[in-house]
Design an enzyme around this catalytic site. Structure first.
Site, PDB file in Angstrom:
ATOM      1  N   ASN A  10       0.881  -1.171   0.000  1.00 24.87           N
ATOM      2  CA  ASN A  10       0.000   0.000   0.000  1.00 24.87           C
ATOM      3  C   ASN A  10       0.917   1.219   0.000  1.00 24.87           C
ATOM      4  O   ASN A  10       1.526   1.532   1.019  1.00 24.87           O
ATOM      5  CB  ASN A  10      -0.890  -0.013   1.251  1.00 24.87           C
ATOM      6  CG  ASN A  10      -1.669   1.272   1.417  1.00 24.87           C
ATOM      7  OD1 ASN A  10      -1.844   2.032   0.456  1.00 24.87           O
ATOM      8  ND2 ASN A  10      -2.145   1.528   2.621  1.00 24.87           N
ATOM      9  N   LYS A  12       0.160   4.271  -0.233  1.00 21.20           N
ATOM     10  CA  LYS A  12      -0.462   5.456   0.387  1.00 21.20           C
ATOM     11  C   LYS A  12      -0.258   6.679  -0.509  1.00 21.20           C
ATOM     12  O   LYS A  12      -0.247   6.537  -1.720  1.00 21.20           O
ATOM     13  CB  LYS A  12       0.100   5.686   1.788  1.00 21.20           C
ATOM     14  CG  LYS A  12       0.100   4.415   2.638  1.00 21.20           C
ATOM     15  CD  LYS A  12       0.266   4.702   4.089  1.00 21.20           C
ATOM     16  CE  LYS A  12       0.440   3.407   4.851  1.00 21.20           C
ATOM     17  NZ  LYS A  12       0.140   3.503   6.248  1.00 21.20           N
ATOM     18  N   HIS A  95      -9.536   1.206   4.369  1.00 20.60           N
ATOM     19  CA  HIS A  95      -8.283   1.340   5.137  1.00 20.60           C
ATOM     20  C   HIS A  95      -8.551   2.259   6.330  1.00 20.60           C
ATOM     21  O   HIS A  95      -9.337   3.204   6.227  1.00 20.60           O
ATOM     22  CB  HIS A  95      -7.189   1.921   4.243  1.00 20.60           C
ATOM     23  CG  HIS A  95      -5.826   1.836   4.871  1.00 20.60           C
ATOM     24  ND1 HIS A  95      -5.406   2.734   5.816  1.00 20.60           N
ATOM     25  CD2 HIS A  95      -4.816   0.953   4.705  1.00 20.60           C
ATOM     26  CE1 HIS A  95      -4.179   2.388   6.207  1.00 20.60           C
ATOM     27  NE2 HIS A  95      -3.798   1.325   5.542  1.00 20.60           N
ATOM     28  N   GLU A  97      -6.949   4.603   7.536  1.00 17.96           N
ATOM     29  CA  GLU A  97      -6.689   6.032   7.278  1.00 17.96           C
ATOM     30  C   GLU A  97      -7.872   6.669   6.555  1.00 17.96           C
ATOM     31  O   GLU A  97      -8.200   7.836   6.785  1.00 17.96           O
ATOM     32  CB  GLU A  97      -5.382   6.182   6.471  1.00 17.96           C
ATOM     33  CG  GLU A  97      -4.170   5.880   7.343  1.00 17.96           C
ATOM     34  CD  GLU A  97      -2.958   5.329   6.610  1.00 17.96           C
ATOM     35  OE1 GLU A  97      -2.883   5.436   5.374  1.00 17.96           O
ATOM     36  OE2 GLU A  97      -2.071   4.770   7.294  1.00 17.96           O
ATOM     37  N   GLU A 167      -5.671  -5.191  10.170  1.00 16.28           N
ATOM     38  CA  GLU A 167      -4.647  -4.206  10.459  1.00 16.28           C
ATOM     39  C   GLU A 167      -4.962  -3.487  11.774  1.00 16.28           C
ATOM     40  O   GLU A 167      -5.759  -2.536  11.793  1.00 16.28           O
ATOM     41  CB  GLU A 167      -4.589  -3.163   9.342  1.00 16.28           C
ATOM     42  CG  GLU A 167      -4.286  -3.744   7.986  1.00 16.28           C
ATOM     43  CD  GLU A 167      -3.633  -2.702   7.078  1.00 16.28           C
ATOM     44  OE1 GLU A 167      -2.520  -2.977   6.618  1.00 16.28           O
ATOM     45  OE2 GLU A 167      -4.206  -1.626   6.865  1.00 16.28           O
ATOM     46  N   GLY A 173       2.207   1.886  10.653  1.00 23.04           N
ATOM     47  CA  GLY A 173       3.166   2.976  10.520  1.00 23.04           C
ATOM     48  C   GLY A 173       3.861   3.339  11.824  1.00 23.04           C
ATOM     49  O   GLY A 173       4.521   4.367  11.917  1.00 23.04           O
ATOM     50  N   SER A 213       3.167  -2.634  10.213  1.00 24.62           N
ATOM     51  CA  SER A 213       4.616  -2.689  10.415  1.00 24.62           C
ATOM     52  C   SER A 213       5.226  -4.047  10.036  1.00 24.62           C
ATOM     53  O   SER A 213       6.148  -4.522  10.697  1.00 24.62           O
ATOM     54  CB  SER A 213       4.974  -2.283  11.845  1.00 24.62           C
ATOM     55  OG  SER A 213       4.524  -0.961  12.099  1.00 24.62           O
TER      56      SER A 213
END
Ligand code: PEP
Length: 249
Positions: A10, A12, A95, A97, A167, A173, A213
């Site tokens: 991904n 991003k 996702h 985010e 996730e 991250g 991660s």
């Protein structure tokens, strides 16, 4: 039958179109694999040059988002037909985010899931708890809700072909990976939830990734778990390390 592993990057909001092509050229030889499905999920503007750069390789290209309408007055959005016409095979949906910064809900994710299937795009549907939810002991309740609503109206055959990415938000991250046991426990819980919604055959077929991660050092142990069928990789997908993750064995 053993499920085929799937390792997806991904990207991003990283890489301009010319940088994206340079990264594909760097990674191409490193991610060659006959055993694992490899997907690069890239920003919308990079899709066309990345699809072109990936021609003749084992890499499939995915989008990071998609709208749930066919066309019309939705300024700034990308339709499923635009994605398939550009050569997209996968789309990341929900996702964390996008849920956090762009107000995506389980309901909008569900609409996108249904639309993706209509267009033959494989969704990679993300789910995962916050640190607070984990500490409160409601991880599985929260994730079961995300999965149940996300898959509303999805047929068993469509579900079998889908990908779910577990996730934990606190691991994205942050450099903090869930322990192998934590990751496997939730992935197994998601598979059990799919078995409840559909049946054992569907639960056995669906692929469940871990994300948060993932790096060259922890991929092998994570991907060796019975219910973890690969990974959704953020930061490390932009580096040569991604090749080591794909070739984790
Ligand atoms: C992600 O973006 O889905 C992700 C898991 O990021 P990272 O690997 O950087 O934690």
């Amino acid at each position: 039958m053993a499920r085929r592993k799937i390792v997806a990057g991904n990207w991003k909001m990283n890489k301009t179109p010319s940088e994206a092509v340079a990264l594909v050229e760097e990674l191409k030889p490193l991610v060659a694999s006959e055993d694992v499905d490899v997907v690069f999920c890239v920003p919308a503007i990079d899709i066309i040059p990345v699809v072109e750069a990936c021609k003749g390789t084992n890499i499939q290209v995915g989008a990071e988002n998609m709208y749930f309408e066919e066309s019309g007055a939705y300024t700034g959005e990308i339709s499923p037909a635009m994605l398939t016409d550009a050569g997209i095979k996968y789309v990341v949906l929900g996702h964390s985010e996008r849920r956090e910064y762009f107000a995506e809900t389980n309901e909008t994710v569900n609409k996108k899931m249904l639309k993706a299937f209509e267009h033959g795009i494989t969704p990679i549907m993300c789910c995962g708890e916050t640190l607070e939810q984990r500490e409160q002991g409601v991880t599985m309740d929260f994730i079961r809700q995300q999965v149940k609503v996300g898959f509303m109206g999805v047929t068993a055959d469509q579900a079998k072909a889908s990908v779910i990415a577990y996730e934990p938000i606190w691991a994205i991250g942050t450099g903090k990976t869930a322990t192998t046991e934590q990751a496997e426990e939730v992935c197994a819980g998601i598979r059990a939830c799919i078995a409840e919604i559909y049946d054992e055959a569907t639960a056995e077929a669906i692929r469940i990734q871990y994300g948060g991660s993932v790096n060259a050092g922890n991929a092998a142990e994570l991907f060796a778990q019975a219910d973890i069928d690969g990974g959704l990789v953020g930061g490390a997908s932009l580096k040569a390390d991604f090749g080591k993750i794909v070739n984790y064995k």
